[in-house]
Motif scaffolding. Structure first.
Motif, PDB file in Angstrom:
ATOM      1  N   THR A 130      46.211  35.759  39.259  1.00  8.81           N
ATOM      2  CA  THR A 130      45.569  36.599  38.259  1.00  8.81           C
ATOM      3  C   THR A 130      44.180  37.005  38.703  1.00  8.81           C
ATOM      4  O   THR A 130      43.754  38.138  38.529  1.00  8.81           O
ATOM      5  CB  THR A 130      45.471  35.847  36.918  1.00  8.81           C
ATOM      6  N   ARG A 131      43.486  36.069  39.299  1.00  5.41           N
ATOM      7  CA  ARG A 131      42.132  36.325  39.742  1.00  5.41           C
ATOM      8  C   ARG A 131      42.066  37.524  40.692  1.00  5.41           C
ATOM      9  O   ARG A 131      41.282  38.437  40.490  1.00  5.41           O
ATOM     10  CB  ARG A 131      41.613  35.075  40.444  1.00  5.41           C
ATOM     11  N   LEU A 133      44.344  39.732  41.138  1.00  7.61           N
ATOM     12  CA  LEU A 133      44.879  40.909  40.462  1.00  7.61           C
ATOM     13  C   LEU A 133      43.808  41.563  39.599  1.00  7.61           C
ATOM     14  O   LEU A 133      43.661  42.787  39.581  1.00  7.61           O
ATOM     15  CB  LEU A 133      46.066  40.475  39.593  1.00  7.61           C
ATOM     16  N   LEU A 134      43.057  40.753  38.914  1.00 10.79           N
ATOM     17  CA  LEU A 134      42.008  41.291  38.043  1.00 10.79           C
ATOM     18  C   LEU A 134      40.947  42.008  38.859  1.00 10.79           C
ATOM     19  O   LEU A 134      40.428  43.046  38.455  1.00 10.79           O
ATOM     20  CB  LEU A 134      41.358  40.169  37.238  1.00 10.79           C
ATOM     21  N   GLU A 136      41.330  43.537  41.654  1.00 15.77           N
ATOM     22  CA  GLU A 136      41.876  44.838  42.041  1.00 15.77           C
ATOM     23  C   GLU A 136      41.920  45.783  40.850  1.00 15.77           C
ATOM     24  O   GLU A 136      41.595  46.958  40.959  1.00 15.77           O
ATOM     25  CB  GLU A 136      43.295  44.666  42.589  1.00 15.77           C
ATOM     26  N   PHE A 137      42.307  45.213  39.727  1.00 16.04           N
ATOM     27  CA  PHE A 137      42.417  46.038  38.524  1.00 16.04           C
ATOM     28  C   PHE A 137      41.075  46.633  38.151  1.00 16.04           C
ATOM     29  O   PHE A 137      40.944  47.822  37.877  1.00 16.04           O
ATOM     30  CB  PHE A 137      42.950  45.200  37.371  1.00 16.04           C
TER      31      PHE A 137
END
Lengths: 222, 222
Positions: A130-131, A133-134, A136-137
DNA sequence: CGGGTCGTAGTACCCCGGTACCACCCGCCG
DNA sequence: CGGCGGGTGGTACCGGGGTACTACGACCCG
């Protein structure tokens, strides 16, 4: 009862999952598959709530199998489970339509919680992933101005009223809004009335339309 | 020992968090703050592992406070916690540098797991939000039929019913639909009732949402 | 022919949503 | 100080929406 199809090329791994899932009430392993092709076939045949999918497999891999299972439009949701947290895997799996991505070193309760969440229509990502991914998001999402600007009627709403409008856009009833916001239904009615007046809607249905047209409401299949 | 700073404008809410966190070994609430300004100050002073941050607060809100705390470069990580899962909040919080975003209706064990994950340097997102986030992510990252097509509920509708659904999506009342289609209002009610039953909507508001989510309704100027 | 689907239409009933109007508390500001 | 906007809460009223159930003609198909 949540029905699960376990897909992994290692028999021992499948056995472990079956033991774990069958040991808790509420979940049941209804089938197993050793590779992608078998997974697609059994998913169509057994229609499980959740497909527990390994990525690395001989023959058709888990990503391609996920894509095909999701493409059938059935209600089965795919939870991808792998030992490798490669970004490529994660991206590919999510693009393929997976509802979740967990690592095999997850604790049993994490896996069970993940399965329950996925079965409920939610999605899960391993915290360690998640880390990234966030990050990048946050990079991908443009700063501010998402095109919703311009309508003076939006600016006329107070913060509270805007929240109420979003809630209306979600399809919540007055009593549901009251419950979620911890308010009386009278107060909700007052707010709703003011929102309708300010945006020029004659009823909450047109408020829903207004919310969608102005980007206050987002698709939320359920 | 994981040290936590609780930030919320409601004393009762802070009390609840303190009771919960202090009741489990391994976590300890080392301070509280009632608004953003106090949160920034106390974070710098107490240097907690995790800041449990509410979004809605008088004065400086949780988003801005998060931005400032993260900007100091300290090792404190911010876990945003709110009752409202507004997309704008989520995006803003993540851009502000939050390590996580949970809803207040999360179960205690979920909250504790989230705090542990954040303290360990990972990130967490509420499952209900992860779903939408993933969808956006898949949309932002190139390629990929987004799988929104093929809802079997749409196929279950007759041609007439689909027309009715579109009319509902426009925000028309039953009498308006009757007038436009040259039908009696009774007939319209019958159609509407069948549409609601087939798509699984409890009222026409959710039917409007369904229509938008499935591309049957389009933004209409005016 | 009988049976199924679809579109049409009706009656009866109840509840939620929307309106009108009023009231209190709070924080901010002139 | 007083005024004002925003948030919260209440009462009373009524009309539209939704449900349940029934009904009938048109059409297609085995």
């Amino acid at each position: 009862m949540t029905t699960v199809l376990v897909v992994d090329d290692q028999p021992l791994q499948r056995y472990g999952f079956r033991m774990l899932l069958d040991s808790v009430p509420g979940t049941e392993v209804v089938g197993e598959a050793a590779h992608g092709t078998e997974a697609v076939r059994k998913a169509a045949e057994l229609r499980p709530d959740v497909v527990l999918m390994d990525v690395r497999m001989p023959g058709m891999d888990g990503i391609e199998a996920t894509r095909r299972i999701v493409a059938t439009g059935g209600r089965s949701r795919v939870l991808v489970l792998t030992t490798f947290d490669l970004d490529e895997y994660v991206h590919a799996a999510l693009r393929a339509g997976a509802s979740g991505f967990l690592l095999k070193d997850a604790r049993p309760e994490e896996l069970l919680a993940g399965i329950r969440a996925v079965a409920a229509g939610d999605a899960v990502i391993a915290p360690a992933l998640t880390r990234r991914l966030l990050r990048e998001f946050a990079r991908l999402v443009p700063v501010g101005g998402d095109g919703s600007e311009g309508d003076p009627r939006l600016g006329a709403l107070t913060d509270r009223e805007r929240e109420i409008l979003v809630a209306i856009g979600r399809g919540w009833t007055n009593s549901e809004i009251a419950a979620r916001f911890v308010l009386s239904e009278s107060t909700v009615k007052t707010h709703v009335g003011r929102v309708l007046a300010k945006i020029g809607a004659r009823d909450r249905i047109q408020a829903v339309i207004f919310a969608y047209d102005h980007g206050l409401a987002r698709p939320q299949a359920g």
